[in-house]
Design a protein around this motif. Structure first.
Motif, PDB file in Angstrom:
ATOM      1  N   LEU A  46       0.348   9.954   3.409  1.00  0.00           N
ATOM      2  CA  LEU A  46       1.409   9.538   2.490  1.00  0.00           C
ATOM      3  C   LEU A  46       1.685  10.629   1.458  1.00  0.00           C
ATOM      4  O   LEU A  46       2.852  10.915   1.138  1.00  0.00           O
ATOM      5  N   ASP A  47       0.628  11.262   0.926  1.00  0.00           N
ATOM      6  CA  ASP A  47       0.819  12.383   0.005  1.00  0.00           C
ATOM      7  C   ASP A  47       1.593  13.519   0.680  1.00  0.00           C
ATOM      8  O   ASP A  47       2.495  14.123   0.077  1.00  0.00           O
ATOM      9  N   PHE A  48       1.225  13.799   1.913  1.00  0.00           N
ATOM     10  CA  PHE A  48       1.857  14.866   2.686  1.00  0.00           C
ATOM     11  C   PHE A  48       3.356  14.607   2.859  1.00  0.00           C
ATOM     12  O   PHE A  48       4.198  15.484   2.614  1.00  0.00           O
ATOM     13  N   VAL A  49       3.711  13.378   3.247  1.00  0.00           N
ATOM     14  CA  VAL A  49       5.121  13.021   3.457  1.00  0.00           C
ATOM     15  C   VAL A  49       5.878  13.043   2.129  1.00  0.00           C
ATOM     16  O   VAL A  49       7.000  13.560   2.051  1.00  0.00           O
TER      17      VAL A  49
ATOM     18  N   GLN B 268       8.527   1.033   7.325  1.00  0.00           N
ATOM     19  CA  GLN B 268       8.273   0.908   8.760  1.00  0.00           C
ATOM     20  C   GLN B 268       8.375   2.262   9.455  1.00  0.00           C
ATOM     21  O   GLN B 268       7.613   2.550  10.386  1.00  0.00           O
ATOM     22  N   ARG B 269       9.295   3.100   8.988  1.00  0.00           N
ATOM     23  CA  ARG B 269       9.438   4.447   9.560  1.00  0.00           C
ATOM     24  C   ARG B 269       8.161   5.260   9.371  1.00  0.00           C
ATOM     25  O   ARG B 269       7.700   5.941  10.297  1.00  0.00           O
ATOM     26  N   ILE B 270       7.555   5.166   8.191  1.00  0.00           N
ATOM     27  CA  ILE B 270       6.339   5.929   7.903  1.00  0.00           C
ATOM     28  C   ILE B 270       5.181   5.440   8.759  1.00  0.00           C
ATOM     29  O   ILE B 270       4.401   6.232   9.298  1.00  0.00           O
ATOM     30  N   CYS B 271       5.060   4.118   8.885  1.00  0.00           N
ATOM     31  CA  CYS B 271       4.001   3.564   9.745  1.00  0.00           C
ATOM     32  C   CYS B 271       4.178   3.992  11.194  1.00  0.00           C
ATOM     33  O   CYS B 271       3.212   4.404  11.857  1.00  0.00           O
TER      34      CYS B 271
ATOM     35  N   ARG C 279       0.830  -1.208   0.000  1.00  0.00           N
ATOM     36  CA  ARG C 279       0.000   0.000   0.000  1.00  0.00           C
ATOM     37  C   ARG C 279       0.865   1.260   0.000  1.00  0.00           C
ATOM     38  O   ARG C 279       0.606   2.207  -0.755  1.00  0.00           O
ATOM     39  N   ILE C 280       1.912   1.256   0.815  1.00  0.00           N
ATOM     40  CA  ILE C 280       2.818   2.412   0.898  1.00  0.00           C
ATOM     41  C   ILE C 280       3.626   2.560  -0.385  1.00  0.00           C
ATOM     42  O   ILE C 280       3.776   3.656  -0.932  1.00  0.00           O
TER      43      ILE C 280
ATOM     44  N   TRP D 189      12.401   5.229  -0.610  1.00  0.00           N
ATOM     45  CA  TRP D 189      11.016   5.087  -0.163  1.00  0.00           C
ATOM     46  C   TRP D 189      10.576   3.629  -0.115  1.00  0.00           C
ATOM     47  O   TRP D 189       9.761   3.241   0.711  1.00  0.00           O
ATOM     48  N   PHE D 190      11.135   2.792  -1.010  1.00  0.00           N
ATOM     49  CA  PHE D 190      10.676   1.417  -1.142  1.00  0.00           C
ATOM     50  C   PHE D 190      11.409   0.441  -0.220  1.00  0.00           C
ATOM     51  O   PHE D 190      11.093  -0.747  -0.217  1.00  0.00           O
TER      52      PHE D 190
END
Length: 468
Positions: A350-353, A288-291, A229-230, A281-282
């Motif tokens: 996610l768009d924001f980051v 895991q950092r984003i979550c 998803r990310i 990003w991938f």
């Protein structure tokens, strides 16, 4: 004289001339409001009329689809179409070079090239090129012949003797094979065969790649769905700028996103640092950092972020006016919280980051410019710059920094951008000046302004380790 048979004729003429009551406009309008005598009120009649109109539209659309050759899903024709598509893609895949073929080609290139005495590079002239083509065709088969065309030879840089290096040529072959295979895989997932992938189709493509990506093989099974998803979201951020919910396959193949994803394909002997993994990003670490970041911000654990919660992003260095504008421009009004409350869901986060981490790209800068454009006019004025920087200035002073003049910063921004219109700055101006990301950082983030203000010291610090 005028009576007698003429009365019957006039009666018949009157019957012919007077239209039936149901066809008269005023009668239809009256019945619509007071009922038709069949026990239906005006609302019921309007509902029946609406259903009839919608049914006519549906039948018309069905007829057009049939005339246009659209095949209903689940039908025999649809199954035959899918089978034909699968066989075509299978045939195209069989024509590609596999890993053994590529290894054999590399051996042929190295065995039949010449060593440049000056540089030690392995090179070949056109005669060597044609000879290698014959050898590869004998060992691998005719499917490698298309890479050894005269036009391909002319694509590469040649030395004074007319020779090209074998390594760039081999990398070109590998990239062509890789992109063609990716095109085939994506086309197989494209259910409606329109050349576009929807989010679930892109996620399925990424899920199929995970076992072959060396740096993702050890991913926990429970995290795979969230990772896909990310990862898929970045493709849509960059390849679906109009937010249509589908991404063109050709654009995906040519994007830097696919190249960044494929960097996880090769196992490197050198250990990858945490910083390098976080920048991709991938990578598993980045996902895991984003979550973890989202979960840490979501204090009330309702699965969405309020303005107050998002204010804590990046240690609270973003300005309040920017957070307000993000919610105004990029967060849809939802049912959570009721009333006029807006909450940022995970996709919007996610768009924001992605926008903040890719400020120098057209897609990231477009996202941010909508937030900077306070009046929605498509350009920024000196008043807008003053309003935006006022919050940065306040945070700057609260951080114990020296006093500065907002007008001086505004003039500096104008000098950096050099807009076509001296009275306003457009998105095109920010993209053209190549410093749009820096300007955006100065206006939304006190840390971004600090980095610009201390850019010379930061450059010195980066150069010192190299000198040592």
């Amino acid at each position: 004289m005028y009576s007698g048979s003429s009365d019957g004729e006039s009666h018949e003429a009157a019957q012919r001339k007077i239209p039936p009551a149901s066809s008269m406009l005023w009668v239809r309008n009256l019945r619509r409001f007071i009922g038709s005598g069949a026990g239906l009120g005006s609302e019921a009649l309007m509902e029946l009329e609406t259903k009839r109109i919608l049914l006519d539209i549906f039948k018309e659309k069905q007829q057009k689809s049939a005339e246009g050759g659209t095949i209903p899903k689940g039908s025999i024709s649809h199954r035959v179409q899918r089978l034909a598509k699968y066989r075509f893609l299978k045939k195209q895949s069989d024509l590609l070079l596999n890993a053994d073929d590529l290894d054999a080609m590399w051996v042929c290139l190295r065995e039949n090239c010449v060593i440049d005495d000056a540089t030690g590079a392995e090179k070949m002239n056109y005669e060597d090129f044609c000879h290698i083509a014959s050898v590869c065709t004998e060992q691998i088969g005719p499917k490698c012949r298309r890479f050894f065309s005269p036009s391909n030879f002319m694509k590469f840089e040649k030395d004074e003797s007319g020779r090209i290096a074998i390594l760039p040529f081999y990398l070109y072959v590998m990239r062509t094979v890789s992109l063609t295979q990716a095109r085939i895989d994506m086309s197989e997932l494209d259910e409606d065969s329109d050349g576009f992938l929807q989010p679930r189709e892109m996620e399925a493509y990424i899920r199929g790649l995970i076992p072959n990506l060396a740096q993702l093989r050890d991913m926990p099974v429970a995290f795979i769905q969230m990772y896909c998803r990310i990862a898929a979201h970045k493709f849509f951020f960059f390849c679906d700028p109009h937010r249509r919910g589908k991404s063109c396959i050709k654009k995906v193949l040519l994007s830097n996103c696919l190249q960044e994803l494929m960097e996880l394909h090769q196992e490197s002997e050198e250990e990858v640092t945490d910083t390098e993994q976080a920048e991709n990003w991938f990578s598993l670490m980045s996902a895991q950092r984003i979550c973890d970041m989202f979960l840490a911000l979501d204090k009330d654990m309702n699965g969405t972020l309020s303005k107050q919660e998002l204010q804590e992003y990046a240690d609270g260095t973003l300005t309040e006016i920017f957070i307000e504008r993000v919610f105004d421009e990029h967060v849809r009004r939802g049912k959570i919280g009721g009333g006029n409350t807006r909450e940022m869901d995970f996709e919007s986060f996610l768009d924001f980051v992605l926008a903040l981490e890719n400020k120098d790209t057209p897609e990231g800068l477009t996202y941010l410019f909508r937030c900077l454009d306070l009046q929605g006019r498509g350009f920024l004025t000196t008043a807008d710059i003053h309003s935006l920087f006022r919050d940065v200035h306040q945070k700057w002073i609260e951080g114990g920094n020296y006093e500065l003049c907002i007008e001086d910063v505004r003039d500096e921004i104008w000098d950096m951008v050099k807009p076509a219109d001296p009275l306003s700055i457009t998105l095109a101006d920010l993209l053209a000046c190549k410093q749009g990301g820096t300007v955006a950082s100065m206006l939304i983030d006190v840390r971004g302004f600090w980095a610009h203000d201390n850019r010379e010291n930061l450059l010195q610090e980066e150069e010192e380790p190299e000198e040592e």
